[in-house]
Scaffold this active site. Structure first.
Site, PDB file in Angstrom:
ATOM      1  N   GLN A 210       0.851  -1.191   0.000  1.00  0.00           N
ATOM      2  CA  GLN A 210       0.000   0.000   0.000  1.00  0.00           C
ATOM      3  C   GLN A 210       0.885   1.239   0.000  1.00  0.00           C
ATOM      4  O   GLN A 210       1.693   1.446   0.910  1.00  0.00           O
ATOM      5  CB  GLN A 210      -0.905   0.012   1.233  1.00  0.00           C
ATOM      6  CG  GLN A 210      -1.918   1.139   1.213  1.00  0.00           C
ATOM      7  CD  GLN A 210      -2.699   1.233   2.518  1.00  0.00           C
ATOM      8  OE1 GLN A 210      -2.120   1.515   3.566  1.00  0.00           O
ATOM      9  NE2 GLN A 210      -3.998   1.007   2.457  1.00  0.00           N
TER      10      GLN A 210
ATOM     11  N   TYR B 247      -5.981  10.345   4.772  1.00  0.00           N
ATOM     12  CA  TYR B 247      -4.624  10.670   4.334  1.00  0.00           C
ATOM     13  C   TYR B 247      -4.667  11.501   3.046  1.00  0.00           C
ATOM     14  O   TYR B 247      -5.739  11.906   2.600  1.00  0.00           O
ATOM     15  CB  TYR B 247      -3.806   9.396   4.179  1.00  0.00           C
ATOM     16  CG  TYR B 247      -3.606   8.651   5.483  1.00  0.00           C
ATOM     17  CD1 TYR B 247      -2.919   9.243   6.544  1.00  0.00           C
ATOM     18  CD2 TYR B 247      -4.129   7.375   5.687  1.00  0.00           C
ATOM     19  CE1 TYR B 247      -2.734   8.575   7.752  1.00  0.00           C
ATOM     20  CE2 TYR B 247      -3.951   6.702   6.896  1.00  0.00           C
ATOM     21  CZ  TYR B 247      -3.261   7.316   7.927  1.00  0.00           C
ATOM     22  OH  TYR B 247      -3.096   6.672   9.131  1.00  0.00           O
TER      23      TYR B 247
ATOM     24  N   ARG C 126      -7.779   1.844  -1.940  1.00  0.00           N
ATOM     25  CA  ARG C 126      -8.536   1.789  -0.687  1.00  0.00           C
ATOM     26  C   ARG C 126      -9.221   3.130  -0.487  1.00  0.00           C
ATOM     27  O   ARG C 126      -8.594   4.189  -0.622  1.00  0.00           O
ATOM     28  CB  ARG C 126      -7.627   1.469   0.495  1.00  0.00           C
ATOM     29  CG  ARG C 126      -8.459   1.038   1.713  1.00  0.00           C
ATOM     30  CD  ARG C 126      -7.629   0.476   2.839  1.00  0.00           C
ATOM     31  NE  ARG C 126      -8.457  -0.395   3.681  1.00  0.00           N
ATOM     32  CZ  ARG C 126      -8.090  -0.846   4.871  1.00  0.00           C
ATOM     33  NH1 ARG C 126      -6.920  -0.524   5.392  1.00  0.00           N
ATOM     34  NH2 ARG C 126      -8.894  -1.637   5.558  1.00  0.00           N
TER      35      ARG C 126
ATOM     36  N   GLY D 227      -8.170  -8.248   9.336  1.00  0.00           N
ATOM     37  CA  GLY D 227      -6.987  -7.541   9.793  1.00  0.00           C
ATOM     38  C   GLY D 227      -6.525  -7.981  11.156  1.00  0.00           C
ATOM     39  O   GLY D 227      -5.653  -8.845  11.310  1.00  0.00           O
TER      40      GLY D 227
ATOM     41  N   CYS E 280      -9.954  -5.387  21.368  1.00  0.00           N
ATOM     42  CA  CYS E 280      -9.611  -4.633  22.581  1.00  0.00           C
ATOM     43  C   CYS E 280      -8.740  -3.413  22.307  1.00  0.00           C
ATOM     44  O   CYS E 280      -8.515  -2.595  23.204  1.00  0.00           O
ATOM     45  CB  CYS E 280      -8.908  -5.550  23.575  1.00  0.00           C
ATOM     46  SG  CYS E 280      -7.277  -6.098  23.015  1.00  0.00           S
TER      47      CYS E 280
ATOM     48  N   CYS F 186      -3.449  -3.692  20.101  1.00  0.00           N
ATOM     49  CA  CYS F 186      -2.498  -3.543  18.988  1.00  0.00           C
ATOM     50  C   CYS F 186      -2.355  -2.077  18.603  1.00  0.00           C
ATOM     51  O   CYS F 186      -1.238  -1.589  18.377  1.00  0.00           O
ATOM     52  CB  CYS F 186      -2.944  -4.384  17.792  1.00  0.00           C
ATOM     53  SG  CYS F 186      -4.665  -4.142  17.296  1.00  0.00           S
TER      54      CYS F 186
ATOM     55  N   CYS G  50      -0.361  -7.988  20.672  1.00  0.00           N
ATOM     56  CA  CYS G  50      -1.731  -8.476  20.759  1.00  0.00           C
ATOM     57  C   CYS G  50      -1.986  -8.970  22.176  1.00  0.00           C
ATOM     58  O   CYS G  50      -1.157  -9.687  22.744  1.00  0.00           O
ATOM     59  CB  CYS G  50      -1.954  -9.603  19.752  1.00  0.00           C
ATOM     60  SG  CYS G  50      -3.600 -10.352  19.833  1.00  0.00           S
TER      61      CYS G  50
ATOM     62  N   GLU H 149      -8.705 -24.680  39.616  1.00  0.00           N
ATOM     63  CA  GLU H 149      -9.528 -23.466  39.562  1.00  0.00           C
ATOM     64  C   GLU H 149     -10.602 -23.563  40.643  1.00  0.00           C
ATOM     65  O   GLU H 149     -11.382 -24.518  40.663  1.00  0.00           O
ATOM     66  CB  GLU H 149     -10.165 -23.314  38.173  1.00  0.00           C
ATOM     67  CG  GLU H 149     -11.242 -22.241  38.073  1.00  0.00           C
ATOM     68  CD  GLU H 149     -10.787 -20.873  38.563  1.00  0.00           C
ATOM     69  OE1 GLU H 149     -11.503 -20.294  39.408  1.00  0.00           O
ATOM     70  OE2 GLU H 149      -9.719 -20.394  38.122  1.00  0.00           O
TER      71      GLU H 149
ATOM     72  N   GLN I  76     -11.161 -13.264  35.452  1.00  0.00           N
ATOM     73  CA  GLN I  76     -11.631 -11.884  35.334  1.00  0.00           C
ATOM     74  C   GLN I  76     -12.321 -11.596  33.997  1.00  0.00           C
ATOM     75  O   GLN I  76     -13.024 -10.597  33.875  1.00  0.00           O
ATOM     76  CB  GLN I  76     -10.454 -10.918  35.493  1.00  0.00           C
ATOM     77  CG  GLN I  76      -9.741 -10.985  36.836  1.00  0.00           C
ATOM     78  CD  GLN I  76     -10.461 -10.196  37.922  1.00  0.00           C
ATOM     79  OE1 GLN I  76     -11.124  -9.208  37.652  1.00  0.00           O
ATOM     80  NE2 GLN I  76     -10.310 -10.644  39.158  1.00  0.00           N
TER      81      GLN I  76
END
Length: 660
Positions: free
Chosen positions: A103, A174, A222, A319, A346, A349, A361, A414, A422
Site C-alpha cells: 500500500q 490521508y 482503498r 486484519g 480490545c 495492537c 496483541c 480453579e 476476570q
C-alpha cells in the site's frame, strides 16, 4: 467443502488468488529506524502467509519521507535503496503461495511536525484535521505534480521488487483522501472545486502507474466511502468515486470508512458489532463490476462465508483477526474453527503502535515477536515432567496451553466452577460476546490438549506438593481494589465482583459507583438497567488508561442515554453511612451524593496467598499475571506464555543464581 466460497480462487486484474481472504495493511512499527524492512517484519508477514492467507497487503508505505511520513517506523519506498528489503519480503510471502501487494501512502495533514523534523505539515488546502490540531500548508501545483510522480515511482519499485500489485491509499483521511473530500479540499485550481478536479490527483496517479507498470499490473484503491464527518465524503459521493475509478481501469476497490476525526469508525472498539460496515462494500458492489474487498471486525468463518455467498463483496479482509491468529485461514480450511483465537477488538495492537512500540496483541503473545519465540520445541520423551498451575484465568490457561504443547503434563486448579477468571467481568453485551470467544478458545484448548483441569477446587499446599511437580505456576489473579478512604469498610459498600460475579441484586435504590474502566462501565449499566438511580463517579484507574478517548466517550454516552448521573474530574473524599463525599479537582468544592449503596470498581490488586507457604517446599515456583499485579489481559497472557515457553531456561538460571 463447507466454506466453498471462501476457498474459491479469485482474481484481481490478471492475478489469481488461491482464496478470498485478504490481510489488509496495518502499521506494525516493525520497520527499521530509516524505514527499511527488518527480519522481524519479514517474520511477522511470513507467519500470516504460512497460515494460508490469499493476499497480503503490506502496511502503508511512504512515498515521500520529507512530508509524507505517518508513523514513527514507517516502511519506505521513496528511494531505490529500499527495493532489496521489499524483495526479500515478497519472497517470504510467496513461499507459501500467498500474493503480496504494497500500500503506497502519503499522510498529508494527518502527519504532524514531530514526525517530519519540525516542518509544517502539507495538504491540498490549509484546512486542519481536528484530531491532529496543526494547520497545514497548502501544496503548490508544482508540488502536487511531483507527488504524483513519487506515487508512480513507488509503484515501479514495487514491481521491480517482485510485489504482485499495488494498493493506492485513498482512505482514512490521508493525502489522497484529502483531495477527494469536499471538507479537506477547498482549492480553486485544477485540483479542487468540481468532482472531476478533486479526482484529478488520484486519476493522474492511476494513469501514471498504468503507463510505467503496464496494463496487466494490478492496482487497487482503498477508499473511505463514508468519512463520517460533517461536510466530508458520504456514501453517495463514495459510490460516485468508485464508479469513476472503475472507468479509469483500476482492478479492485478496498472499501473502508472514517478518518482521524472519526477514528472510532476507522478502527472499531469492542462496542461495534461484527462486520458492521460490510453494508458499505455491499452498496459499492451494486455500482461496479470490478472486485470489491470488504473489511471491519470480521472474525467468524461462517460470517465470512455468508458475505461471499450473498455477494456482498468479492473478498473479505481480516486484519486484527490475523494479528490474533495467523493461522485463521488454515484452521478454517481444516475444520478446526474452535481452535481459532478470535480477535476481541480490545485495541491493544493500536495502543501499542501509537505508543511507539511494535505491534502487540493481548491474546497472542508472539505477535511482532515471531523471531524471539519460534515454534515450540517438545521435550524429549525421557523428560516428561509435571507442572501444577493454580488459577484458570487467561494467564493460567495460556501457560497450561503452552506447556502442554511443549510436552509437559499439566494439572490446573480453579476454585470456581468455570474457567476464565476476570474475563467474566465484561458485561457490555457486544463486548461480552467477543470475550466469550476467548474464554471458549482457551477452554477448548484445555480439552483438546487433555489438560487435567480441576474445577471447584481451591488448591492447598498439600494438593500441590502431592504431585511432586517439576514446577508450580501461581496464577491466582487479583481481587477488587478498595479506595483508601474513610468508610470503605461500611456494610453498604460492595465491589463490582459482588454485582457481576456474585449476582448481588439492587433495585430501585440510590447507588453510587466509583471507579473507571470497561468493567466499571458495565457495572454501572447493569445497575441502571435494573431500575436504580445511579451516580457514576469516574475516578481514573490503571484500567481506564487502556480505554481510548473515543471508546470512553461512547461508553459515557450510552450511560447518559439510560439516565446515569455522571460525575467527572472529582476525587473520592470519604464514604458516609448514607452518602458519598467527592471533591471537585478544579474548584476544590465538595459535593455530597446521597447513596444507599456504594459500589467500588477501581481495578484489582494482586491476590497470591500460596507463594509464602510454598516457598520453603517448592524449588521451582513462579507467580504470573494479575497475581504479580499486572492487571490486564495482555500482560497476563504475555506472562503466562513467556514463563511457560522459557520454563527450562528460567529454572536453570535460578539454580545458577543459587550456586553463586
Amino acid at each position: 467443502m463447507h466454506y466453498k466460497n471462501t476457498f474459491k480462487q479469485g482474481k484481481i486484474g490478471n492475478l489469481t488468488l488461491k482464496n478470498r481472504i485478504v490481510m489488509p495493511p496495518m502499521g506494525t512499527n516493525l520497520a527499521g529506524i530509516e524505514g527499511e524492512v527488518t527480519d522481524h517484519l519479514i517474520a511477522y508477514y511470513e507467519e500470516r502467509a504460512k497460515g494460508g492467507t490469499g493476499l497480503i497487503i503490506v502496511e502503508f508505505t511512504c512515498i515521500e519521507y520529507e512530508y509524507g511520513k505517518g508513523f514513527v517506523r514507517q516502511l519506505r519506498l521513496d528511494e531505490d535503496r529500499f527495493i532489496p528489503g521489499i524483495h526479500r519480503l515478497a519472497n517470504a510471502i510467496h513461499k507459501y503461495g500467498a500474493k503480496a501487494f504494497v500500500q503506497i501512502h502519503h499522510a498529508g495533514r494527518q502527519s504532524n511536525s514531530s514526525l517530519i523534523n519540525g516542518k509544517q505539515i502539507v495538504a491540498p488546502s490549509n484546512v486542519a484535521c481536528a484530531a491532529v490540531g496543526e494547520e497545514p500548508r497548502e501544496l503548490t501545483t508544482k508540488e502536487i505534480k511531483e507527488l504524483v510522480n513519487k506515487f508512480v515511482q513507488a509503484a515501479v519499485r514495487c514491481k521491480q521488487a517482485g510485489i504482485d500489485g499495488v494498493e493506492v491509499h485513498g482512505a482514512h483521511g490521508y493525502l489522497i483522501n484529502q483531495f477527494l473530500s469536499p471538507e479537506a479540499n477547498v482549492r480553486t485550481d485544477e485540483y479542487g472545486g468540481s468532482f472531476e478536479n478533486r479526482m484529478r490527483f488520484l486519476k493522474e496517479i492511476i494513469v501514471g502507474i498504468r503507463e510505467k507498470c503496464g496494463e496487466d499490473y494490478p492496482i487497487t484503491v482503498r477508499l473511505s466511502v463514508d468519512e463520517f464527518i460533517d461536510g466530508g465524503i458520504d456514501l453517495e459521493l463514495g459510490k460516485a468515486i468508485c464508479r469513476y475509478l472503475e472507468k479509469l481501469g483500476v482492478d479492485g476497490l478496498h472499501i473502508s470508512c472514517g478518518t482521524y476525526d472519526s477514528m472510532d469508525k476507522m478502527i472499531e472498539s469492542p462496542l461495534f458489532e461484527q462486520g458492521w460496515r460490510v453494508y458499505l462494500a455491499e452498496e459499492v458492489k451494486k455500482e461496479v463490476n470490478i472486485p470489491v474487498i470488504t473489511v471491519g471486525s470480521i472474525r467468524e468463518p461462517q460470517f465470512v462465508e455468508n458475505i461471499l455467498a450473498e455477494e456482498k463483496a468479492d473478498f473479505v479482509a481480516i486484519g486484527r483477526g490475523l494479528i490474533a491468529d495467523p493461522e485463521w485461514v488454515k484452521k478454517t480450511k481444516e475444520g478446526r474453527e474452535a481452535e481459532i483465537r478470535k480477535c476481541i477488538n480490545c485495541l491493544h495492537c493500536l495502543h501499542s503502535v501509537t505508543g511507539n512500540l511494535h505491534v502487540r496483541c493481548s491474546i497472542n503473545a508472539r505477535t511482532g515477536r515471531e523471531l524471539e519465540f519460534k515454534e515450540l520445541q517438545r521435550l524429549p520423551s525421557n523428560k516428561n515432567r509435571h507442572v501444577v498451575i493454580v488459577g484458570g484465568g487467561p494467564g493460567g490457561m495460556e501457560a497450561a496451553r503452552t506447556l502442554s504443547l511443549k510436552g509437559y503434563d499439566v494439572t490446573l486448579f480453579e476454585k470456581e466452577n468455570k474457567l476464565g477468571g476476570q474475563l467474566h467481568l465484561v458485561s457490555d453485551p457486544i463486548y461480552r460476546k467477543k470475550m466469550t470467544w476467548h474464554i471458549s478458545y482457551l477452554s477448548n484448548e484445555m480439552k483438546r490438549l487433555n489438560i487435567d483441569v480441576r474445577l471447584n477446587t481451591e488448591a492447598t499446599v498439600e494438593d500441590i506438593t502431592a504431585y511432586n511437580p517439576y514446577a508450580v505456576l501461581l496464577a491466582t489473579g487479583g481481587r477488587p481494589r478498595l479506595p483508601q478512604v474513610e468508610g470503605n469498610d461500611l456494610e453498604h459498600v460492595y465491589t463490582y465482583e459482588d454485582v457481576v460475579l456474585q449476582g448481588k441484586v439492587f433495585t430501585k435504590n440510590k447507588v453510587t459507583v466509583v471507579g473507571s474502566g470497561m468493567t466499571c462501565h458495565g457495572t454501572v449499566r447493569r445497575l441502571a438497567e435494573a431500575g436504580n438511580a445511579v451516580t457514576f463517579v469516574e475516578i481514573p484507574t490503571k484500567a481506564s488508561k487502556r480505554i481510548g478517548s473515543d471508546t470512553r466517550q461512547r461508553l459515557l454516552d450510552k450511560l447518559k442515554n439510560i439516565n446515569v448521573d455522571i460525575v467527572t474530574d472529582h476525587k473520592l473524599e470519604r464514604i458516609l453511612p448514607n452518602s458519598t463525599i467527592v471533591q471537585d479537582l478544579v474548584s476544590g468544592k465538595y459535593r455530597e451524593i446521597e447513596s444507599e449503596y456504594v459500589i467500588v470498581a477501581m481495578g484489582i490488586e494482586a491476590y497470591n496467598p500460596l507463594e509464602e507457604p510454598l516457598r520453603d517446599k517448592m524449588e521451582n515456583m513462579f507467580v504470573l499475571g494479575d497475581a504479580v499485579g499486572y492487571g490486564s489481559l495482555g500482560e497476563a497472557t504475555r506472562d503466562g506464555f513467556e514463563k511457560a515457553y522459557l520454563l527450562e531456561s528460567i529454572v536453570t538460571q535460578d539454580r545458577e543464581k543459587g550456586k553463586l
